[in-house]
Design a protein around this motif. Structure first.
Motif, PDB file in Angstrom:
ATOM      1  N   LEU A 184      55.483 -18.936  37.931  1.00 45.12           N
ATOM      2  CA  LEU A 184      56.590 -19.465  38.737  1.00 45.12           C
ATOM      3  C   LEU A 184      57.927 -19.043  38.152  1.00 45.12           C
ATOM      4  N   PRO A 185      58.895 -18.710  38.998  1.00 44.54           N
ATOM      5  CA  PRO A 185      60.216 -18.312  38.488  1.00 44.54           C
ATOM      6  C   PRO A 185      60.978 -19.496  37.910  1.00 44.54           C
ATOM      7  N   LYS A 186      61.861 -19.211  36.981  1.00 44.28           N
ATOM      8  CA  LYS A 186      62.630 -20.253  36.298  1.00 44.28           C
ATOM      9  C   LYS A 186      63.425 -21.112  37.268  1.00 44.28           C
ATOM     10  N   GLN A 187      63.911 -20.511  38.327  1.00 47.92           N
ATOM     11  CA  GLN A 187      64.708 -21.245  39.308  1.00 47.92           C
ATOM     12  C   GLN A 187      63.928 -22.433  39.879  1.00 47.92           C
ATOM     13  N   LEU A 188      62.658 -22.213  40.222  1.00 45.96           N
ATOM     14  CA  LEU A 188      61.845 -23.298  40.773  1.00 45.96           C
ATOM     15  C   LEU A 188      61.469 -24.315  39.700  1.00 45.96           C
ATOM     16  N   LEU A 189      61.222 -23.833  38.486  1.00 44.03           N
ATOM     17  CA  LEU A 189      60.908 -24.753  37.392  1.00 44.03           C
ATOM     18  C   LEU A 189      62.063 -25.728  37.177  1.00 44.03           C
TER      19      LEU A 189
ATOM     20  N   GLY B  20      48.768 -17.958  42.468  1.00 45.50           N
ATOM     21  CA  GLY B  20      47.824 -18.797  43.203  1.00 45.50           C
ATOM     22  C   GLY B  20      47.986 -20.240  42.805  1.00 45.50           C
ATOM     23  N   TYR B  21      47.874 -20.525  41.489  1.00 49.60           N
ATOM     24  CA  TYR B  21      48.093 -21.915  41.125  1.00 49.60           C
ATOM     25  C   TYR B  21      49.576 -22.221  40.962  1.00 49.60           C
ATOM     26  N   GLY B  22      50.399 -21.173  40.926  1.00 50.60           N
ATOM     27  CA  GLY B  22      51.838 -21.414  41.019  1.00 50.60           C
ATOM     28  C   GLY B  22      52.192 -22.122  42.321  1.00 50.60           C
ATOM     29  N   LEU B  23      51.542 -21.714  43.422  1.00 55.11           N
ATOM     30  CA  LEU B  23      51.780 -22.374  44.711  1.00 55.11           C
ATOM     31  C   LEU B  23      51.311 -23.827  44.676  1.00 55.11           C
TER      32      LEU B  23
ATOM     33  N   LYS C 116      57.688 -15.600  57.494  1.00 52.02           N
ATOM     34  CA  LYS C 116      58.682 -15.117  56.541  1.00 52.02           C
ATOM     35  C   LYS C 116      58.777 -16.008  55.306  1.00 52.02           C
ATOM     36  N   ASN C 117      57.941 -17.052  55.261  1.00 49.68           N
ATOM     37  CA  ASN C 117      57.960 -17.990  54.135  1.00 49.68           C
ATOM     38  C   ASN C 117      57.089 -17.420  53.007  1.00 49.68           C
ATOM     39  N   ILE C 118      57.640 -16.423  52.328  1.00 45.25           N
ATOM     40  CA  ILE C 118      56.886 -15.665  51.333  1.00 45.25           C
ATOM     41  C   ILE C 118      57.612 -15.726  49.991  1.00 45.25           C
ATOM     42  N   LEU C 119      56.889 -16.176  48.971  1.00 47.91           N
ATOM     43  CA  LEU C 119      57.434 -16.253  47.617  1.00 47.91           C
ATOM     44  C   LEU C 119      56.921 -15.057  46.823  1.00 47.91           C
ATOM     45  N   VAL C 120      57.842 -14.277  46.254  1.00 48.80           N
ATOM     46  CA  VAL C 120      57.474 -13.081  45.493  1.00 48.80           C
ATOM     47  C   VAL C 120      57.896 -13.267  44.035  1.00 48.80           C
ATOM     48  N   THR C 121      56.971 -13.069  43.100  1.00 49.59           N
ATOM     49  CA  THR C 121      57.297 -13.190  41.680  1.00 49.59           C
ATOM     50  C   THR C 121      56.614 -12.074  40.892  1.00 49.59           C
ATOM     51  N   MET C 122      57.073 -11.892  39.656  1.00 53.22           N
ATOM     52  CA  MET C 122      56.425 -10.929  38.769  1.00 53.22           C
ATOM     53  C   MET C 122      55.293 -11.609  38.010  1.00 53.22           C
ATOM     54  N   ILE C 123      54.174 -10.911  37.870  1.00 57.63           N
ATOM     55  CA  ILE C 123      53.052 -11.414  37.087  1.00 57.63           C
ATOM     56  C   ILE C 123      53.462 -11.442  35.616  1.00 57.63           C
ATOM     57  N   GLY C 124      53.260 -12.574  34.984  1.00 60.71           N
ATOM     58  CA  GLY C 124      53.669 -12.726  33.599  1.00 60.71           C
ATOM     59  C   GLY C 124      52.687 -12.121  32.619  1.00 60.71           C
ATOM     60  N   CYS C 125      52.973 -12.307  31.359  1.00 62.71           N
ATOM     61  CA  CYS C 125      52.187 -11.676  30.287  1.00 62.71           C
ATOM     62  C   CYS C 125      50.748 -12.176  30.252  1.00 62.71           C
TER      63      CYS C 125
END
Length: 288
Positions: A13-18, A125-128, A256-265
């Motif tokens: 999850l991106p920091k903004q949502l956290l 997946g579990y981010g959602l 259009k309700n699509i959340l895009v993030t980078m896969i973390g380490c």
């Protein structure tokens, strides 16, 4: 009192949502080039992917038990209900460790309202799941209502993904050496999914464009409705392909309700640079 939602860095999850939903994120461990890092604390995904492209073979380990216990103890001490949503127990030992830590905390604080939930999912997946739980917590939903929602996500969340280089799956034992070599030579890309918290191959296709098209086809086949759901896309340092997938989804479904993030380490260490993953509910959650 509002339920505190806890997750770990595998949720991507991106920091903004956290920050917006006051989600606590605990770090998984990444080991690379004889150094040990706390994911998203002292190593970032781009740095890891650079190491991997240079030949490094990273390893990961679960969230340190002491960090889990300290976090759960803090919630219990303050009378704060808390739900820790973990990376799938099928690919990480964090869930089992978190349950042990929860039980230790409950010995000291027997009236604490604490639960550890196995997402049976990975990456966004579990981010959602975490995102939805945190929204409900902020809306004032009860502890049990949030757990009910998480159960729905666990039962109905779909993961479809592909990797850019079969070599990384080879290192993790997901494909044979011959399959990896032939796949590389023929530019074959696997389409995989998650079932019962573990990864399984679905199909093999030639060329990135075909793979993205098939991923969207599978989503349309599996989902009873693509209205009123959040679709997740995560990528391992490949924003161009992630955007192409997002545009294709909008074109094909209108959502259009699509959340895009980078896969973390934590996940990227095993999947490798260029991985693209798609997440959605096959059955939307009914309004309560």
């Amino acid at each position: 009192m509002m339920t505190t939602i806890i997750t770990d860095t595998g949720s991507d999850l991106p920091k903004q949502l956290l920050d917006e939903y006051e989600i606590i994120m605990l770090p998984l461990i990444v080991q690379v080039n004889d150094e040990e890092y706390l994911d998203r604390s002292n190593i970032e995904p781009k740095q890891l992917y650079t190491y991997m492209k240079e030949g490094a073979v990273p390893k990961t380990a679960q969230v340190p038990p002491s960090i889990i216990k300290e976090t759960l103890t803090s919630c219990a001490r303050n009378g704060q209900p808390a739900i820790y949503i973990t990376l799938s127990s099928g690919i990480s030992g964090t869930y089992q460790t978190a349950v042990l830590m929860k039980n230790e905390v409950l010995e000291e604080y027997p009236n604490a309202q604490i639960e550890v939930f196995d997402s049976q999912a990975a990456s966004l997946g579990y981010g959602l799941m975490v995102y939805e739980a945190a929204k409900e917590a902020k809306e004032g939903k009860s502890f049990d209502e949030i757990l009910h929602t998480l159960q729905h996500y666990q039962n109905h969340l779909e993961h479809i993904f592909t990797v850019d280089d079969l070599e990384y799956l080879l290192r993790g034992g997901r494909v044979s050496k011959t399959a990896a070599l032939m796949g590389t030579l023929l530019k074959i890309k696997p389409v995989l999914h998650m079932e019962d918290g573990k990864l399984f191959p679905l199909e093999k296709l030639r060329g990135k464009k075909k793979v993205l098209g098939r991923m969207v086809e599978l989503m349309k086949e599996r989902a009873s409705s693509l209205d009123d759901i959040t679709i997740g896309i995560s990528h391992a340092d490949d924003t161009e392909t992630a955007k192409a997938l997002k545009d294709l989804i909008i074109e094909e479904t209108g959502n259009k309700n699509i959340l895009v993030t980078m896969i973390g380490c934590a996940i990227g260490a095993h999947a490798g640079p260029g991985t693209i993953a798609l997440f959605f509910l096959n059955t939307p959650k009914k309004a309560s």
